[in-house]
Design a protein around this motif. Structure first.
Motif, PDB file in Angstrom:
ATOM      1  N   ASN A  33       0.837  -1.210   0.000  1.00  0.00           N
ATOM      2  CA  ASN A  33       0.000   0.000   0.000  1.00  0.00           C
ATOM      3  C   ASN A  33       0.864   1.250   0.000  1.00  0.00           C
ATOM      4  O   ASN A  33       0.513   2.269  -0.619  1.00  0.00           O
ATOM      5  N   PHE A  34       2.026   1.171   0.661  1.00  0.00           N
ATOM      6  CA  PHE A  34       2.903   2.337   0.735  1.00  0.00           C
ATOM      7  C   PHE A  34       3.451   2.712  -0.641  1.00  0.00           C
ATOM      8  O   PHE A  34       3.565   3.886  -0.983  1.00  0.00           O
ATOM      9  N   HIS A  35       3.784   1.710  -1.470  1.00  0.00           N
ATOM     10  CA  HIS A  35       4.384   1.973  -2.790  1.00  0.00           C
ATOM     11  C   HIS A  35       3.349   2.055  -3.912  1.00  0.00           C
ATOM     12  O   HIS A  35       3.718   2.349  -5.057  1.00  0.00           O
ATOM     13  N   HIS A  36       2.050   1.819  -3.631  1.00  0.00           N
ATOM     14  CA  HIS A  36       1.043   1.777  -4.694  1.00  0.00           C
ATOM     15  C   HIS A  36       0.841   3.143  -5.332  1.00  0.00           C
ATOM     16  O   HIS A  36       0.773   3.263  -6.572  1.00  0.00           O
ATOM     17  N   GLN A  37       0.790   4.179  -4.534  1.00  0.00           N
ATOM     18  CA  GLN A  37       0.501   5.507  -5.076  1.00  0.00           C
ATOM     19  C   GLN A  37       1.609   5.979  -6.013  1.00  0.00           C
ATOM     20  O   GLN A  37       1.351   6.586  -7.055  1.00  0.00           O
ATOM     21  N   GLY A  38       2.878   5.668  -5.672  1.00  0.00           N
ATOM     22  CA  GLY A  38       3.990   6.044  -6.554  1.00  0.00           C
ATOM     23  C   GLY A  38       3.892   5.344  -7.906  1.00  0.00           C
ATOM     24  O   GLY A  38       4.180   5.936  -8.953  1.00  0.00           O
ATOM     25  N   PHE A  39       3.464   4.088  -7.893  1.00  0.00           N
ATOM     26  CA  PHE A  39       3.306   3.343  -9.151  1.00  0.00           C
ATOM     27  C   PHE A  39       2.208   3.979 -10.009  1.00  0.00           C
ATOM     28  O   PHE A  39       2.358   4.135 -11.231  1.00  0.00           O
ATOM     29  N   VAL A  40       1.095   4.368  -9.389  1.00  0.00           N
ATOM     30  CA  VAL A  40      -0.012   5.004 -10.134  1.00  0.00           C
ATOM     31  C   VAL A  40       0.450   6.322 -10.735  1.00  0.00           C
ATOM     32  O   VAL A  40       0.145   6.648 -11.895  1.00  0.00           O
ATOM     33  N   ASP A  41       1.215   7.116  -9.967  1.00  0.00           N
ATOM     34  CA  ASP A  41       1.705   8.399 -10.495  1.00  0.00           C
ATOM     35  C   ASP A  41       2.634   8.196 -11.693  1.00  0.00           C
ATOM     36  O   ASP A  41       2.595   8.957 -12.673  1.00  0.00           O
ATOM     37  N   ALA A  42       3.472   7.169 -11.633  1.00  0.00           N
ATOM     38  CA  ALA A  42       4.389   6.901 -12.750  1.00  0.00           C
ATOM     39  C   ALA A  42       3.629   6.540 -14.014  1.00  0.00           C
ATOM     40  O   ALA A  42       3.969   6.967 -15.126  1.00  0.00           O
ATOM     41  N   ILE A  43       2.567   5.741 -13.894  1.00  0.00           N
ATOM     42  CA  ILE A  43       1.750   5.363 -15.059  1.00  0.00           C
ATOM     43  C   ILE A  43       1.095   6.597 -15.654  1.00  0.00           C
ATOM     44  O   ILE A  43       1.014   6.774 -16.885  1.00  0.00           O
ATOM     45  N   THR A  44       0.624   7.493 -14.792  1.00  0.00           N
ATOM     46  CA  THR A  44      -0.028   8.722 -15.289  1.00  0.00           C
ATOM     47  C   THR A  44       0.956   9.561 -16.084  1.00  0.00           C
ATOM     48  O   THR A  44       0.620  10.102 -17.160  1.00  0.00           O
ATOM     49  N   GLU A  45       2.180   9.697 -15.592  1.00  0.00           N
ATOM     50  CA  GLU A  45       3.200  10.466 -16.306  1.00  0.00           C
ATOM     51  C   GLU A  45       3.513   9.844 -17.667  1.00  0.00           C
ATOM     52  O   GLU A  45       3.707  10.552 -18.664  1.00  0.00           O
ATOM     53  N   LEU A  46       3.555   8.538 -17.704  1.00  0.00           N
ATOM     54  CA  LEU A  46       3.831   7.863 -18.983  1.00  0.00           C
ATOM     55  C   LEU A  46       2.720   8.117 -19.997  1.00  0.00           C
ATOM     56  O   LEU A  46       2.977   8.290 -21.197  1.00  0.00           O
ATOM     57  N   LEU A  47       1.489   8.146 -19.562  1.00  0.00           N
ATOM     58  CA  LEU A  47       0.374   8.417 -20.481  1.00  0.00           C
ATOM     59  C   LEU A  47       0.459   9.825 -21.051  1.00  0.00           C
ATOM     60  O   LEU A  47       0.141  10.066 -22.232  1.00  0.00           O
ATOM     61  N   LYS A  48       0.921  10.766 -20.233  1.00  0.00           N
ATOM     62  CA  LYS A  48       1.078  12.140 -20.729  1.00  0.00           C
ATOM     63  C   LYS A  48       2.196  12.226 -21.771  1.00  0.00           C
ATOM     64  O   LYS A  48       2.070  12.923 -22.781  1.00  0.00           O
ATOM     65  N   VAL A  49       3.268  11.516 -21.509  1.00  0.00           N
ATOM     66  CA  VAL A  49       4.410  11.565 -22.432  1.00  0.00           C
ATOM     67  C   VAL A  49       4.062  10.912 -23.767  1.00  0.00           C
ATOM     68  O   VAL A  49       4.576  11.288 -24.817  1.00  0.00           O
ATOM     69  N   ARG A  50       3.163   9.911 -23.788  1.00  0.00           N
ATOM     70  CA  ARG A  50       2.848   9.194 -25.021  1.00  0.00           C
ATOM     71  C   ARG A  50       2.311  10.121 -26.091  1.00  0.00           C
ATOM     72  O   ARG A  50       2.666  10.020 -27.275  1.00  0.00           O
ATOM     73  N   THR A  51       1.483  11.053 -25.718  1.00  0.00           N
ATOM     74  CA  THR A  51       0.920  11.985 -26.711  1.00  0.00           C
ATOM     75  C   THR A  51       2.020  12.819 -27.349  1.00  0.00           C
ATOM     76  O   THR A  51       2.086  12.976 -28.581  1.00  0.00           O
ATOM     77  N   ASP A  52       2.916  13.366 -26.510  1.00  0.00           N
ATOM     78  CA  ASP A  52       4.017  14.169 -27.056  1.00  0.00           C
ATOM     79  C   ASP A  52       4.941  13.322 -27.925  1.00  0.00           C
ATOM     80  O   ASP A  52       5.473  13.801 -28.942  1.00  0.00           O
ATOM     81  N   ALA A  53       5.131  12.059 -27.555  1.00  0.00           N
ATOM     82  CA  ALA A  53       5.999  11.181 -28.342  1.00  0.00           C
ATOM     83  C   ALA A  53       5.411  10.921 -29.722  1.00  0.00           C
ATOM     84  O   ALA A  53       6.135  10.867 -30.729  1.00  0.00           O
ATOM     85  N   GLU A  54       4.106  10.765 -29.809  1.00  0.00           N
ATOM     86  CA  GLU A  54       3.470  10.540 -31.120  1.00  0.00           C
ATOM     87  C   GLU A  54       3.616  11.768 -32.006  1.00  0.00           C
ATOM     88  O   GLU A  54       3.893  11.658 -33.208  1.00  0.00           O
ATOM     89  N   LYS A  55       3.486  12.956 -31.424  1.00  0.00           N
ATOM     90  CA  LYS A  55       3.669  14.182 -32.217  1.00  0.00           C
ATOM     91  C   LYS A  55       5.102  14.288 -32.724  1.00  0.00           C
ATOM     92  O   LYS A  55       5.347  14.644 -33.880  1.00  0.00           O
ATOM     93  N   LEU A  56       6.040  13.987 -31.831  1.00  0.00           N
ATOM     94  CA  LEU A  56       7.446  14.058 -32.228  1.00  0.00           C
ATOM     95  C   LEU A  56       7.750  13.058 -33.345  1.00  0.00           C
ATOM     96  O   LEU A  56       8.501  13.357 -34.281  1.00  0.00           O
ATOM     97  N   LYS A  57       7.152  11.890 -33.284  1.00  0.00           N
ATOM     98  CA  LYS A  57       7.366  10.882 -34.321  1.00  0.00           C
ATOM     99  C   LYS A  57       6.861  11.371 -35.673  1.00  0.00           C
ATOM    100  O   LYS A  57       7.530  11.204 -36.702  1.00  0.00           O
ATOM    101  N   VAL A  58       5.689  12.011 -35.685  1.00  0.00           N
ATOM    102  CA  VAL A  58       5.141  12.541 -36.949  1.00  0.00           C
ATOM    103  C   VAL A  58       6.063  13.613 -37.510  1.00  0.00           C
ATOM    104  O   VAL A  58       6.352  13.654 -38.720  1.00  0.00           O
ATOM    105  N   GLN A  59       6.573  14.505 -36.644  1.00  0.00           N
ATOM    106  CA  GLN A  59       7.454  15.576 -37.113  1.00  0.00           C
ATOM    107  C   GLN A  59       8.765  15.017 -37.675  1.00  0.00           C
ATOM    108  O   GLN A  59       9.262  15.470 -38.712  1.00  0.00           O
ATOM    109  N   VAL A  60       9.323  14.025 -36.977  1.00  0.00           N
ATOM    110  CA  VAL A  60      10.570  13.426 -37.459  1.00  0.00           C
ATOM    111  C   VAL A  60      10.366  12.745 -38.805  1.00  0.00           C
ATOM    112  O   VAL A  60      11.188  12.853 -39.721  1.00  0.00           O
ATOM    113  N   THR A  61       9.256  12.037 -38.970  1.00  0.00           N
ATOM    114  CA  THR A  61       8.966  11.361 -40.251  1.00  0.00           C
ATOM    115  C   THR A  61       8.841  12.366 -41.380  1.00  0.00           C
ATOM    116  O   THR A  61       9.388  12.178 -42.484  1.00  0.00           O
TER     117      THR A  61
END
Length: 701
Positions: free
Chosen positions: A67-95
């Motif tokens: 339970n102590f480490h669960h919240q940190g894991f959830v926050d990390a997943i949320t950050e990854l979801l935010k980065v995915r959108t920017d990564a897709e844009k960057l991929k389109v620009q590079v292509t």
């Protein structure tokens, strides 16, 4: 009250038992648990209740940690979801950027390729001009040589040849036209030599024609000098007497030296046109012959001169003649070996069979009974060699026919010459053939078979010489042929090459081994490289069936021992840092295939399990690791009846340390599994004991 006091005394005891189970080695758990049953009645039930309570406490601690480490894991997943959108844009620009760069660069690539082609052409033109400038002096000198040959200026032509060989040819030796010129120079030298020899012969013939006049003039001059000396002696009898006697003897000698000097000057002029040493020797020999002809008495006289020196000269010429024959037959033998296909001679009918028998004295009742088509065991070179040895004997005999020697002396001379042919010329050709890199295992086997039949044919060569000279072989002073030792030496050399090449072939297969030394489980079948190697050994040992049994057995044993050594070196290689148990099991499957191959009797004649013993070191080492029987090994080490007598402690220690390192790296969470912890502790314990054993051995040494 008794029950309460009993329970109060039992609870601390149960806590102590639980703490001991959690903290101590598993080897001591048995006695600890046994103490629970040995205490008061119902102690087992109370201990189980205490154990359940302890388990629930551990579960709560684990749940709190999660339970102590669960919240940190959830926050990390949320950050990854935010980065995915920017990564897709960057991929389109590079292509898109890459596509625009590619379109812009196509025209540049086209122009760049044109520039590259132009520069390559310019560089090639420059190189051609440089090479032509380098070749022109050589061509000019060669043209000059041709002009000198046409103008019969042979001395100048020889000097030009020397300049070409020493100065000009090294510049352009890599070109084909230069090689053709180099190959043509010996022919030009030979032409000059023949022409000069012809001129020298003409000169000697002219001397022979005018020898009478030269001798008459020399005699007159000698008589004149003698008369002059006598008159001087009378005038100065006391003062010049002694000198006159000297001068009288010296003046004709000086005159003769003058005549000889004139001849030698003419000789020098001719020697400049060819090989000086050859022409000088030829000139001296011819002049000696002419002198002997002049001094030879007429047939109608009651007197003559001794001819011992003449026969000595003929014997020397005979020796030189034999040396020339040996050099010639060395080339003949080399050509025969080059043209041989090193396969048994096939015959399809009786006529072809009789042709081979007429060339070579072969007798085999079993082969005669076989139906056509059939094969002789030897290859084509055997009858050809046998025929050429007989031709050599004939050639050597021709020179001896006019030496007026007895049959015994001629027989002895022929046998000695034949011995030289076999022991020096043929032996050297055979050894050079065996060492050639293109001669493989099949060819070496055929060479051994060929030498066996040539060795058996030596007695027929002795009979052949006996029939020519009519000297029985039972004569005390008759020389025997030494062909037996020649062919035995060649056979031993071929056998050594077979062992060497067979081991080299095994090394080539072993180098293809590609083990995954960290595999968790074996493949369940032997490695492909090893099965290919075993198939190769089976096929090559089938060819060895034509060899003498001892040779085939030695080759097979040598191959198995070399394979065993190579596999052991692979297992103990210092560059190999980690070995898993799965890799050991896979390696064991390969060794099993080697043992099956050894037990299949690839070469007949082995007694019992002699061939399997080549792999005994590997087998005992692998058995020790497969069954993990370290207690037996350590207890029985050094005993003659030890089960693992062939396992060296140093070898076992090296392999076990590699397995220990693998166990540590591949089992990061092993500390949470009891069996893994136990195995790791056992490995460490055995390693310590093996180190102590190795150190003790080194101290004794």
């Amino acid at each position: 009250m008794a029950e309460n006091s009993e329970s109060l005394g039992t609870v601390p005891e149960h806590e102590r038992i639980l703490q001991e189970i959690e903290s101590t080695d598993t080897a001591c758990v048995g006695p600890t648990l046994r103490s629970v049953y040995d205490d008061q009645p119902n102690a087992h039930k109370k201990f189980m209740e205490k154990l359940d309570a302890c388990i629930r406490n551990h579960d709560k601690e684990i749940e709190k940690m999660c339970n102590f480490h669960h919240q940190g894991f959830v926050d990390a997943i949320t950050e990854l979801l935010k980065v995915r959108t920017d990564a897709e844009k960057l991929k389109v620009q590079v292509t898109d950027t890459n596509r625009r760069f590619q379109d812009a660069g196509k025209e540049v690539i086209v122009h760049t390729e044109d520039i590259i082609r132009c520069r390559i052409q310019q560089r090639n033109i420059t190189t051609v001009v440089e090479k032509l400038q380098l070749c022109l002096p050589v061509l000019e000198m060669y043209s000059k040589l041709k002009e000198q040959m046409s103008a019969k200026r042979y001395y100048s032509a020889l000097k030009t040849m020397e300049q070409l060989e020493n100065v000009y040819f090294p510049w352009v030796s890599q070109y084909r036209f230069c090689q053709l010129m180099i190959e043509n120079l010996p022919k030009l030298r030979e032409d000059i030599k023949e022409i000069s020899m012809s001129d020298l012969k003409d000169f000697l013939e002219s001397i022979r024609k005018h020898s009478d006049k030269i001798g008459e003039t020399a005699m007159k001059q000698a008589q004149h000098q003698k008369t002059f000396s006598v008159s001087l002696q009378k005038q100065n009898k006391m003062k010049f007497g002694k000198n006159m006697y000297i001068n009288r003897d010296r003046i004709p000698e000086e005159r003769n030296e003058t005549v000889l000097k004139h001849s030698l000057e003419e000789e020098d002029e001719n020697e400049e046109e060819g090989d000086e040493e050859t022409f000088e020797n030829y000139y001296r020999k011819q002049r000696k012959k002419q002198a002997r002809l002049v001094l030879q008495p007429q047939s109608n006289m009651g007197y003559g001169f001794p001819v011992n020196r003449l026969f000595d000269l003929l014997f020397e010429i005979r020796d030189q003649y034999n040396e020339t024959l040996l050099k010639k037959w060395a080339g003949v033998f080399r050509d025969i070996f080059e043209e041989d296909n090193y396969s048994p001679i096939p015959v399809v009918n009786e006529e072809e069979y009789k042709i081979v028998i007429s060339k070579f004295p072969f007798q085999d009742p079993d082969l005669e009974k076989q139906s056509f088509p059939k094969k002789f065991p030897m290859s084509q070179s055997v009858p050809h060699i046998y025929i050429q040895v007989k031709e050599f004997i004939y050639a050597s005999l021709k020179f001896s026919e006019s030496l007026h020697r007895s049959s015994t002396e001629i027989d002895d001379m022929l046998r000695k010459s034949t011995n030289l042919l076999l022991t020096r010329t043929l032996s050297s050709c055979l050894l050079n053939l065996i060492r050639k890199p293109h001669i493989g295992l099949t060819e070496l086997v055929q060479i051994i078979i060929n030498t066996t039949h040539l060795e058996q044919a030596c007695k027929y060569l002795e009979d052949f010489i006996t029939n020519i000279t009519n000297i029985s072989q039972e004569t005390v002073h008759t020389t025997r042929l030494y062909g037996l030792s020649t062919f035995k030496d060649a056979r031993h050399a071929a056998e050594g090459e077979i062992y060497t090449k067979l081991n080299q072939k095994i090394d080539e297969f072993v180098q293809l081994a590609d083990y995954d030394w960290t595999m968790s489980e074996p493949d369940g079948r032997a490695s492909g490289y090893l099965m290919d190697l075993i198939n190769f050994l089976r096929s090559i040992f089938q060819v060895f069936t034509h060899l003498p049994g001892k040779v085939a057995q030695t080759a097979c044993m040598s191959a198995c021992q070399h394979l065993s050594t190579s596999l052991m070196q692979m297992l103990l290689d210092s560059e190999l840092k980690q070995i898993s148990m799965g890799a050991v099991q896979q390696f064991n499957l390969d060794v099993i295939q080697c043992e099956l191959f050894a037990s299949s009797e690839p070469v007949p004649g082995f007694q019992g399990d002699t061939l399997q013993l080549a792999f005994i070191d590997l087998r005992q080492l692998l058995d020790l690791f497969m069954v993990w029987d370290w207690s037996t090994y350590l207890a029985d080490y050094g005993q003659p009846a030890s089960k693992y007598l062939r396992v060296n402690p140093n070898t076992a220690l090296t392999l076990l340390e590699k397995m220990k390192d693998t166990s540590k790296k591949n089992n990061i969470f092993a500390q949470f599994r009891k069996n893994d912890r136990d195995k790791q502790k056992l490995i460490e314990t055995v390693v310590k004991q093996l180190r102590s054993l190795v150190n003790g051995m080194s101290q004794h040494m």
